[in-house]
Write an enzyme that holds these catalytic residues in place. Structure first.
Site, PDB file in Angstrom:
ATOM      1  N   THR A  11      33.279  51.250  22.831  1.00 64.53           N
ATOM      2  CA  THR A  11      32.078  51.187  21.978  1.00 64.53           C
ATOM      3  C   THR A  11      31.937  52.416  21.092  1.00 64.53           C
ATOM      4  O   THR A  11      31.034  52.490  20.267  1.00 64.53           O
ATOM      5  CB  THR A  11      30.798  51.076  22.839  1.00 64.53           C
ATOM      6  OG1 THR A  11      30.822  52.166  23.788  1.00 64.53           O
ATOM      7  CG2 THR A  11      30.738  49.758  23.587  1.00 64.53           C
ATOM      8  N   GLY A  12      32.820  53.401  21.262  1.00 68.60           N
ATOM      9  CA  GLY A  12      32.746  54.631  20.470  1.00 68.60           C
ATOM     10  C   GLY A  12      33.458  54.493  19.133  1.00 68.60           C
ATOM     11  O   GLY A  12      34.030  53.441  18.818  1.00 68.60           O
ATOM     12  N   ASP A  14      36.311  55.922  17.956  1.00 66.34           N
ATOM     13  CA  ASP A  14      37.756  55.702  18.015  1.00 66.34           C
ATOM     14  C   ASP A  14      38.084  54.374  18.679  1.00 66.34           C
ATOM     15  O   ASP A  14      39.022  53.678  18.283  1.00 66.34           O
ATOM     16  CB  ASP A  14      38.445  56.818  18.820  1.00 66.34           C
ATOM     17  CG  ASP A  14      38.404  58.145  18.101  1.00 66.34           C
ATOM     18  OD1 ASP A  14      37.771  58.224  17.035  1.00 66.34           O
ATOM     19  OD2 ASP A  14      39.020  59.102  18.610  1.00 66.34           O
ATOM     20  N   LEU A  79      39.627  56.797  26.172  1.00 65.96           N
ATOM     21  CA  LEU A  79      38.853  57.438  25.100  1.00 65.96           C
ATOM     22  C   LEU A  79      37.434  57.771  25.548  1.00 65.96           C
ATOM     23  O   LEU A  79      36.710  58.460  24.838  1.00 65.96           O
ATOM     24  CB  LEU A  79      38.784  56.506  23.879  1.00 65.96           C
ATOM     25  CG  LEU A  79      40.107  55.949  23.361  1.00 65.96           C
ATOM     26  CD1 LEU A  79      39.884  55.183  22.067  1.00 65.96           C
ATOM     27  CD2 LEU A  79      41.120  57.061  23.131  1.00 65.96           C
ATOM     28  N   ALA A  80      37.008  57.276  26.685  1.00 68.03           N
ATOM     29  CA  ALA A  80      35.632  57.504  27.126  1.00 68.03           C
ATOM     30  C   ALA A  80      35.434  58.966  27.492  1.00 68.03           C
ATOM     31  O   ALA A  80      36.296  59.579  28.129  1.00 68.03           O
ATOM     32  CB  ALA A  80      35.308  56.620  28.330  1.00 68.03           C
ATOM     33  N   ALA A  81      34.314  59.514  27.074  1.00 70.40           N
ATOM     34  CA  ALA A  81      33.964  60.898  27.420  1.00 70.40           C
ATOM     35  C   ALA A  81      32.553  61.192  26.953  1.00 70.40           C
ATOM     36  O   ALA A  81      32.029  60.486  26.096  1.00 70.40           O
ATOM     37  CB  ALA A  81      34.912  61.879  26.722  1.00 70.40           C
ATOM     38  N   GLN A  82      31.959  62.242  27.496  1.00 68.18           N
ATOM     39  CA  GLN A  82      30.773  62.849  26.886  1.00 68.18           C
ATOM     40  C   GLN A  82      31.392  63.741  25.812  1.00 68.18           C
ATOM     41  O   GLN A  82      31.976  64.779  26.106  1.00 68.18           O
ATOM     42  CB  GLN A  82      30.003  63.640  27.942  1.00 68.18           C
ATOM     43  CG  GLN A  82      28.627  64.133  27.508  1.00 68.18           C
ATOM     44  CD  GLN A  82      28.633  65.003  26.264  1.00 68.18           C
ATOM     45  OE1 GLN A  82      28.414  64.500  25.143  1.00 68.18           O
ATOM     46  NE2 GLN A  82      28.889  66.287  26.427  1.00 68.18           N
ATOM     47  N   SER A 124      41.808  67.220  22.985  1.00 66.87           N
ATOM     48  CA  SER A 124      41.048  67.663  21.812  1.00 66.87           C
ATOM     49  C   SER A 124      41.449  69.050  21.336  1.00 66.87           C
ATOM     50  O   SER A 124      41.750  69.939  22.143  1.00 66.87           O
ATOM     51  CB  SER A 124      39.565  67.683  22.198  1.00 66.87           C
ATOM     52  OG  SER A 124      38.823  68.401  21.251  1.00 66.87           O
ATOM     53  N   GLU A 126      39.418  71.083  20.470  1.00 66.24           N
ATOM     54  CA  GLU A 126      38.389  71.969  21.028  1.00 66.24           C
ATOM     55  C   GLU A 126      38.989  72.807  22.178  1.00 66.24           C
ATOM     56  O   GLU A 126      38.468  73.872  22.505  1.00 66.24           O
ATOM     57  CB  GLU A 126      37.214  71.103  21.498  1.00 66.24           C
ATOM     58  CG  GLU A 126      35.991  71.826  22.010  1.00 66.24           C
ATOM     59  CD  GLU A 126      35.148  72.554  20.970  1.00 66.24           C
ATOM     60  OE1 GLU A 126      35.302  72.312  19.757  1.00 66.24           O
ATOM     61  OE2 GLU A 126      34.329  73.396  21.379  1.00 66.24           O
ATOM     62  N   TYR A 148      32.517  71.459  27.301  1.00 65.11           N
ATOM     63  CA  TYR A 148      33.301  70.295  26.875  1.00 65.11           C
ATOM     64  C   TYR A 148      34.778  70.673  26.745  1.00 65.11           C
ATOM     65  O   TYR A 148      35.660  69.965  27.256  1.00 65.11           O
ATOM     66  CB  TYR A 148      32.763  69.775  25.527  1.00 65.11           C
ATOM     67  CG  TYR A 148      33.664  68.772  24.845  1.00 65.11           C
ATOM     68  CD1 TYR A 148      33.631  67.423  25.186  1.00 65.11           C
ATOM     69  CD2 TYR A 148      34.553  69.177  23.839  1.00 65.11           C
ATOM     70  CE1 TYR A 148      34.468  66.502  24.552  1.00 65.11           C
ATOM     71  CE2 TYR A 148      35.389  68.261  23.207  1.00 65.11           C
ATOM     72  CZ  TYR A 148      35.338  66.927  23.562  1.00 65.11           C
ATOM     73  OH  TYR A 148      36.170  66.020  22.935  1.00 65.11           O
TER      74      TYR A 148
END
Ligand code: NAP
Ligand code: G4F
Length: 320
Positions: A11-12, A14, A79-82, A124, A126, A148
């Site tokens: 649902t995000g 990507d 791909l799921a993540a906060q 990422s 990040e 994160y």
């Protein structure tokens, strides 16, 4: 035989582009969704009839086992993540649970199915944080600057470790910032494009932002999901940096967006301490040479075109 793929985080931003790509490639696509009191499937609404949606949560290992049994995938894209960096300071433990430990739960569930599955982990840029060299490549050491980023480093290394320990085809894509009209409204590019569209249409007058000097290597999400897929088609598993190789400041993003609709950003942008971070990532710029050489991957959309695309899409959205 038709290949099957499972996407967590479908649902995000990507997830929606990747689902489109895999459906176009002829895959049967399963998307994992979590329970919510209100369904928010806007990004995949146009694909609903073609997708199999299965319920699961990265916080619940048993649900992941069931999702894998139900979908029997050849490829799994985690791909799921906060994924919002500021939230990782206000909810650091939850971020570690979703973004870090969630990867281990999924890898453990995969390992116990004993199927020959290929696994993609959404790592990422990040993780490079307070960068130790520029541009950043697959060999640049990590120095994360947010909870994160720390959680993503864990997710990255647990993926490498499961590959080396259990001979899994598990890879990490170290993706630099990528954006699109489907980007969440809280991320800076979309915050800017949405505000510029609102100001142009007379719906508001001011845009409050934090650090305008931070530099990012921004690409288009539609280009980046091609790289995820390409990584799982290789003969041998390996990790790749995916980036454009160009870096721009937040200020430049603001300038391009306002200029596109004929406005002067200085009349509208206000700097606001509330959007400054406890620790900033000042500069990210990636070296995508390995991806270019081994995956034949190139970004098609460049920075200014991306910003203009997002402003145009928000003008259309708000004019409806
Ligand atoms: P996004 O738009 O924030 O989407 C995140 C997805 O994760 C959503 O589908 C969300 O579901 C789902 N999710 C969150 N917590 C979950 C949980 N506990 N169980 C199951 N699903 C959960 O992120 P994105 O921009 O598409 O990014 C995709 C991935 O790439 C993320 O892992 C992100 O950290 C990573 N990444 C992104 C970028 C970038 O620039 N976009 C760069 C590098 C890495 P709901 O809809 O239910 O909230
Ligand atoms: O758009 P951002 O929130 O993205 P950030 O923090 O770089 O993280 C994104 O990219 C990562 C890849 O490097 C992903 F892993 C992560 O999931 C996410 O997709 O902020 C970009 C820059 C920052 O330096 C921030 O300080 O913009 C600066 N900024 C300035 N004013 C702002 C604002 N960011 C936000 N979100 N909101 C502002 O008002």
């Amino acid at each position: 035989m038709t290949k099957r793929a499972l996407i967590t985080g479908v649902t995000g931003q990507d997830g929606s582009y990747l689902a489109e790509l895999l459906l176009d490639e002829g895959y049967e696509v399963y998307g994992m969704v979590r329970r919510s009191s209100t369904e928010r499937f806007e990004r995949i609404e146009h694909l609903r009839d073609r997708l199999h949606l299965v319920h699961g949560d990265l916080l619940d290992g048993s649900s992941l086992g069931r999702v894998l049994e139900e979908s029997e995938p050849d490829e799994v894209y985690n791909l799921a993540a906060q994924s919002f960096v500021p939230t990782s300071w206000t909810e650091p433990v939850l971020t570690a649970q979703f973004t870090g430990l969630g990867v281990t739960r999924l890898l453990e569930a995969l390992r116990s199915t004993r199927r020959d599955v290929r696994f993609y982990q959404a790592s990422s840029s990040e993780m490079f944080g307070k960068v130790l060299e520029s541009p950043q490549s697959e060999t640049t050491p990590f120095y994360p600057r947010s909870p994160y980023g720390v959680a993503k480093v864990y997710g990255h290394y647990i993926t490498v470790n499961y590959r080396e320990s259990y001979d899994l085809f598990a890879v990490s894509g170290i993706l630099f910032n990528h954006e699109s009209p489907r980007r969440g409204l809280e991320f800076v590019t979309r915050k800017v494009s949405h505000a510029v569209a609102s100001i142009k249409l007379g719906l508001k007058d001011e845009l409050r932002l934090g650090n305008l000097d931070a530099r990012r290597d921004w690409g288009f999400a539609g280009d980046y999901v091609r790289a995820m897929w390409a990584m799982l088609q290789r003969d041998e598993p390996a990790d790749y940096v995916i980036a454009t190789g160009e870096s721009h400041t937040v200020g430049e993003c603001v300038e391009v967006a306002f200029a596109h609709v004929g406005l002067d950003w200085k009349q509208h942008v206000v700097q606001d301490e509330r959007f400054m971070r406890p620790a900033e990532v000042d500069l990210l710029v990636g070296d995508p040479s390995k991806a270019r050489a081994e995956l034949g991957w190139e970004p098609e959309v460049r920075f200014a075109e991306l910003v203009r695309m997002m402003v145009d899409a928000d003008i259309e959205l708000l004019s409806r």
